[in-house]
Scaffold this motif. Structure first.
Motif, PDB file in Angstrom:
ATOM      1  N   LEU A  16       0.844  -1.194   0.000  1.00 29.87           N
ATOM      2  CA  LEU A  16       0.000   0.000   0.000  1.00 29.87           C
ATOM      3  C   LEU A  16       0.880   1.245   0.000  1.00 29.87           C
ATOM      4  O   LEU A  16       1.771   1.389   0.836  1.00 29.87           O
ATOM      5  N   SER A  17       0.608   2.150  -0.957  1.00 23.36           N
ATOM      6  CA  SER A  17       1.283   3.444  -1.013  1.00 23.36           C
ATOM      7  C   SER A  17       0.301   4.526  -0.577  1.00 23.36           C
ATOM      8  O   SER A  17      -0.751   4.703  -1.202  1.00 23.36           O
ATOM      9  N   VAL A  18       0.635   5.231   0.486  1.00 27.59           N
ATOM     10  CA  VAL A  18      -0.199   6.323   0.988  1.00 27.59           C
ATOM     11  C   VAL A  18       0.330   7.620   0.385  1.00 27.59           C
ATOM     12  O   VAL A  18       1.488   7.987   0.608  1.00 27.59           O
ATOM     13  N   LEU A  19      -0.512   8.325  -0.365  1.00 30.41           N
ATOM     14  CA  LEU A  19      -0.085   9.485  -1.148  1.00 30.41           C
ATOM     15  C   LEU A  19      -0.751  10.740  -0.598  1.00 30.41           C
ATOM     16  O   LEU A  19      -1.992  10.856  -0.604  1.00 30.41           O
ATOM     17  N   ILE A  20       0.067  11.699  -0.156  1.00 27.06           N
ATOM     18  CA  ILE A  20      -0.432  12.887   0.544  1.00 27.06           C
ATOM     19  C   ILE A  20       0.118  14.145  -0.111  1.00 27.06           C
ATOM     20  O   ILE A  20       1.268  14.534   0.138  1.00 27.06           O
ATOM     21  N   PRO A  21      -0.658  14.819  -0.961  1.00 27.92           N
ATOM     22  CA  PRO A  21      -0.225  16.110  -1.488  1.00 27.92           C
ATOM     23  C   PRO A  21      -0.657  17.236  -0.551  1.00 27.92           C
ATOM     24  O   PRO A  21      -1.654  17.107   0.173  1.00 27.92           O
ATOM     25  N   PHE A  22       0.071  18.330  -0.557  1.00 30.84           N
ATOM     26  CA  PHE A  22      -0.384  19.470   0.233  1.00 30.84           C
ATOM     27  C   PHE A  22       0.147  20.768  -0.358  1.00 30.84           C
ATOM     28  O   PHE A  22       1.194  20.801  -1.012  1.00 30.84           O
ATOM     29  N   LEU A  23      -0.596  21.830  -0.100  1.00 27.63           N
ATOM     30  CA  LEU A  23      -0.198  23.189  -0.427  1.00 27.63           C
ATOM     31  C   LEU A  23      -0.562  24.064   0.764  1.00 27.63           C
ATOM     32  O   LEU A  23      -1.742  24.320   1.024  1.00 27.63           O
ATOM     33  N   PRO A 113      -7.628   3.927  15.186  1.00 29.92           N
ATOM     34  CA  PRO A 113      -6.188   3.643  15.336  1.00 29.92           C
ATOM     35  C   PRO A 113      -5.721   2.505  14.439  1.00 29.92           C
ATOM     36  O   PRO A 113      -4.512   2.275  14.321  1.00 29.92           O
ATOM     37  N   LEU A 114      -6.669   1.804  13.803  1.00 24.71           N
ATOM     38  CA  LEU A 114      -6.338   0.720  12.878  1.00 24.71           C
ATOM     39  C   LEU A 114      -6.705   1.096  11.443  1.00 24.71           C
ATOM     40  O   LEU A 114      -7.066   0.238  10.634  1.00 24.71           O
ATOM     41  N   PHE A 115      -6.598   2.356  11.121  1.00 26.60           N
ATOM     42  CA  PHE A 115      -7.012   2.882   9.826  1.00 26.60           C
ATOM     43  C   PHE A 115      -6.294   2.188   8.671  1.00 26.60           C
ATOM     44  O   PHE A 115      -6.923   1.613   7.768  1.00 26.60           O
ATOM     45  N   LEU A 116      -4.974   2.203   8.678  1.00 24.96           N
ATOM     46  CA  LEU A 116      -4.212   1.579   7.596  1.00 24.96           C
ATOM     47  C   LEU A 116      -4.372   0.060   7.598  1.00 24.96           C
ATOM     48  O   LEU A 116      -4.457  -0.564   6.530  1.00 24.96           O
ATOM     49  N   SER A 117      -4.429  -0.521   8.768  1.00 24.82           N
ATOM     50  CA  SER A 117      -4.617  -1.971   8.856  1.00 24.82           C
ATOM     51  C   SER A 117      -5.937  -2.395   8.235  1.00 24.82           C
ATOM     52  O   SER A 117      -6.011  -3.434   7.548  1.00 24.82           O
ATOM     53  N   VAL A 123      -7.841  -4.726   1.078  1.00 27.17           N
ATOM     54  CA  VAL A 123      -7.080  -4.994  -0.144  1.00 27.17           C
ATOM     55  C   VAL A 123      -6.796  -6.484  -0.282  1.00 27.17           C
ATOM     56  O   VAL A 123      -6.970  -7.078  -1.361  1.00 27.17           O
ATOM     57  N   GLU A 124      -6.369  -7.114   0.797  1.00 28.75           N
ATOM     58  CA  GLU A 124      -6.014  -8.528   0.746  1.00 28.75           C
ATOM     59  C   GLU A 124      -7.226  -9.430   0.538  1.00 28.75           C
ATOM     60  O   GLU A 124      -7.155 -10.453  -0.139  1.00 28.75           O
ATOM     61  N   GLN A 125      -8.360  -9.028   1.116  1.00 32.97           N
ATOM     62  CA  GLN A 125      -9.546  -9.871   1.047  1.00 32.97           C
ATOM     63  C   GLN A 125     -10.289  -9.754  -0.276  1.00 32.97           C
ATOM     64  O   GLN A 125     -10.869 -10.732  -0.754  1.00 32.97           O
ATOM     65  N   SER A 126     -10.264  -8.578  -0.894  1.00 31.48           N
ATOM     66  CA  SER A 126     -11.127  -8.369  -2.061  1.00 31.48           C
ATOM     67  C   SER A 126     -10.427  -7.781  -3.276  1.00 31.48           C
ATOM     68  O   SER A 126     -11.009  -7.769  -4.362  1.00 31.48           O
ATOM     69  N   ASP A 127      -9.207  -7.247  -3.121  1.00 31.02           N
ATOM     70  CA  ASP A 127      -8.467  -6.674  -4.250  1.00 31.02           C
ATOM     71  C   ASP A 127      -9.325  -5.675  -5.024  1.00 31.02           C
ATOM     72  O   ASP A 127      -9.403  -5.707  -6.255  1.00 31.02           O
ATOM     73  N   THR A 174     -10.909  12.579  -3.324  1.00 29.88           N
ATOM     74  CA  THR A 174      -9.530  12.125  -3.163  1.00 29.88           C
ATOM     75  C   THR A 174      -9.052  12.250  -1.726  1.00 29.88           C
ATOM     76  O   THR A 174      -7.885  11.985  -1.442  1.00 29.88           O
ATOM     77  N   SER A 175      -9.928  12.626  -0.822  1.00 29.85           N
ATOM     78  CA  SER A 175      -9.545  12.797   0.575  1.00 29.85           C
ATOM     79  C   SER A 175      -9.276  11.479   1.285  1.00 29.85           C
ATOM     80  O   SER A 175      -8.586  11.451   2.307  1.00 29.85           O
ATOM     81  N   ASN A 176      -9.816  10.358   0.762  1.00 32.12           N
ATOM     82  CA  ASN A 176      -9.659   9.052   1.424  1.00 32.12           C
ATOM     83  C   ASN A 176      -9.992   7.970   0.398  1.00 32.12           C
ATOM     84  O   ASN A 176     -10.931   7.203   0.571  1.00 32.12           O
ATOM     85  N   LEU A 177      -9.202   7.918  -0.665  1.00 30.37           N
ATOM     86  CA  LEU A 177      -9.545   7.148  -1.857  1.00 30.37           C
ATOM     87  C   LEU A 177      -8.497   6.086  -2.169  1.00 30.37           C
ATOM     88  O   LEU A 177      -7.313   6.396  -2.333  1.00 30.37           O
ATOM     89  N   LEU A 178      -8.936   4.842  -2.285  1.00 29.00           N
ATOM     90  CA  LEU A 178      -8.072   3.723  -2.643  1.00 29.00           C
ATOM     91  C   LEU A 178      -8.263   3.381  -4.115  1.00 29.00           C
ATOM     92  O   LEU A 178      -9.390   3.225  -4.586  1.00 29.00           O
ATOM     93  N   ILE A 179      -7.143   3.244  -4.855  1.00 27.38           N
ATOM     94  CA  ILE A 179      -7.188   2.873  -6.272  1.00 27.38           C
ATOM     95  C   ILE A 179      -6.130   1.804  -6.517  1.00 27.38           C
ATOM     96  O   ILE A 179      -4.969   1.972  -6.136  1.00 27.38           O
ATOM     97  N   ARG A 180      -6.535   0.732  -7.175  1.00 28.97           N
ATOM     98  CA  ARG A 180      -5.577  -0.309  -7.527  1.00 28.97           C
ATOM     99  C   ARG A 180      -4.613   0.226  -8.579  1.00 28.97           C
ATOM    100  O   ARG A 180      -4.994   0.981  -9.469  1.00 28.97           O
ATOM    101  N   ARG A 181      -3.373  -0.186  -8.496  1.00 34.46           N
ATOM    102  CA  ARG A 181      -2.311   0.332  -9.351  1.00 34.46           C
ATOM    103  C   ARG A 181      -2.633   0.253 -10.843  1.00 34.46           C
ATOM    104  O   ARG A 181      -2.468   1.224 -11.582  1.00 34.46           O
ATOM    105  N   ASP A 182      -3.119  -0.901 -11.301  1.00 34.66           N
ATOM    106  CA  ASP A 182      -3.370  -1.063 -12.732  1.00 34.66           C
ATOM    107  C   ASP A 182      -4.500  -0.167 -13.207  1.00 34.66           C
ATOM    108  O   ASP A 182      -4.493   0.304 -14.349  1.00 34.66           O
ATOM    109  N   VAL A 183      -5.477   0.086 -12.328  1.00 26.26           N
ATOM    110  CA  VAL A 183      -6.591   0.968 -12.683  1.00 26.26           C
ATOM    111  C   VAL A 183      -6.084   2.391 -12.865  1.00 26.26           C
ATOM    112  O   VAL A 183      -6.422   3.080 -13.840  1.00 26.26           O
ATOM    113  N   PHE A 184      -5.238   2.842 -11.932  1.00 32.67           N
ATOM    114  CA  PHE A 184      -4.732   4.208 -12.038  1.00 32.67           C
ATOM    115  C   PHE A 184      -3.779   4.373 -13.209  1.00 32.67           C
ATOM    116  O   PHE A 184      -3.777   5.406 -13.880  1.00 32.67           O
TER     117      PHE A 184
END
Length: 314
Positions: A16-23, A113-117, A123-127, A174-184
């Motif tokens: 999992l890559s967590v991507l955080i842009p900011f300005l 506290p288990l947000f990333l987990s 991801v592992e269960q359903s891809d 995009t505030s809390n959005l998961l995208i599979r690599r091949d889709v993106f």
């Protein structure tokens, strides 16, 4: 463009890559919160942060110091120029190494506290190809300066998963959005959008024709509530983007209340007077919050009406 990585970066092959842009926002509270899961997830998660033109030497110094101590593999990309919302996220995705990308805004804060987990388990269960975890205001400021935005967000944005799923492409940010690599890789954000707003919803409209958009209940708090003045500025920026989305996806947008309201105002040639009155009422602090929030939505619809009219003439 400057680049900083911590000592863990080279040895991690993340899932999992967590991507955080900011300005100008300070992402250190979010990074600190995510790091609390670091000991358990250190070999499975990486974090990439993009400073998209803030140009603050003190913030850069603080971020570099924090990233060096994070238990998660982390990378800071610093730009002196501003790419914008779509280009910035596309750049982060180019540098990400995970099979799934989790886009988080810098002014978000996990509600669990288990947000990333939880995201990793999903991801592992359903891809899943695409999933939006939702957001809340549980930890956000209750200051009176933000009460109009709070009222609006609670009504239209902070929705339970089962409600969001009914219009899956609309309730995606995009505030809390998961995208599979091949889709993106096949469908990046449209970087020709300028200013604020609608580039994420337009992306979801394209994707919804190809992939199922899931709406699990993995919320994070939107900490960055805005004043009425700030919202008015953002809505002015978003109007041309709305008109563009309406032209690209007319059948989908036609079902949106904002489009129906904008069309009604446009057809009656009332955009300017409606915008004037609605803006005055939205700014009037002596009016009830619910009326100010309604007026701000009407103001936005009037701006969209002007943008639709201009788009028709061009």
């Amino acid at each position: 463009m400057a680049d900083t990585v911590n000592a863990k970066w080279a040895d991690v092959k993340p899932q999992l890559s967590v991507l955080i842009p900011f300005l100008r926002d300070d992402p250190t509270p979010l990074l600190t919160a995510l790091s609390r899961e670091g000991d358990q997830l250190a070999t499975r998660v990486e974090v990439l942060v993009l400073d998209d033109g803030t140009n603050s030497s003190s913030l850069t110094r603080d971020l570099k110091a924090l990233i060096a101590t994070l238990p998660l593999a982390a990378r800071l990309i610093t730009r002196t120029d501003n790419l914008g919302r779509a280009k910035g996220r596309n750049l982060l995705a180019e540098h990400a190494r995970g099979s799934h990308l989790l886009f988080l805004d810098a002014d978000m804060m996990p509600d669990s506290p288990l947000f990333l987990s939880t995201w990793l388990d999903l991801v592992e269960q359903s891809d899943l190809p695409v999933a939006f975890g939702g957001f809340s205001l549980l930890q956000a400021s209750t200051h009176r300066a933000f009460r109009v935005h709070r009222a609006m967000a609670l009504r239209s944005d902070c929705l339970p998963a089962e409600v969001r799923q009914q219009q899956a492409e609309k309730h995606l940010f995009t505030s809390n959005l998961l995208i599979r690599r091949d889709v993106f890789d096949a469908h990046a954000f449209d970087d020709s959008f300028n200013g604020w707003g609608w580039e994420d919803v337009e992306w979801s409209m394209r994707i919804s024709a190809l992939h199922t958009i899931a709406h699990p209940d993995i919320p994070a708090t939107h900490m960055g509530l805005d004043t009425v003045d700030a919202l008015i500025k953002k809505y002015r920026q978003s109007a041309p983007n709305f008109a563009r989305v309406a032209g690209l996806h007319p059948e989908i947008v036609a079902a949106y209340p904002s489009y129906r309201a904008a069309t009604a105002i446009k057809d009656r040639h009332m955009a300017l007077p409606v915008a004037f009155v609605a803006e005055f009422m939205a700014r009037a602090e002596w009016l009830p919050v619910r009326l100010r929030a309604f007026s701000l939505r009407v103001f936005r619809a009037a701006l969209y009406a002007q943008a639709l009219s201009k788009d028709e003439r061009s």
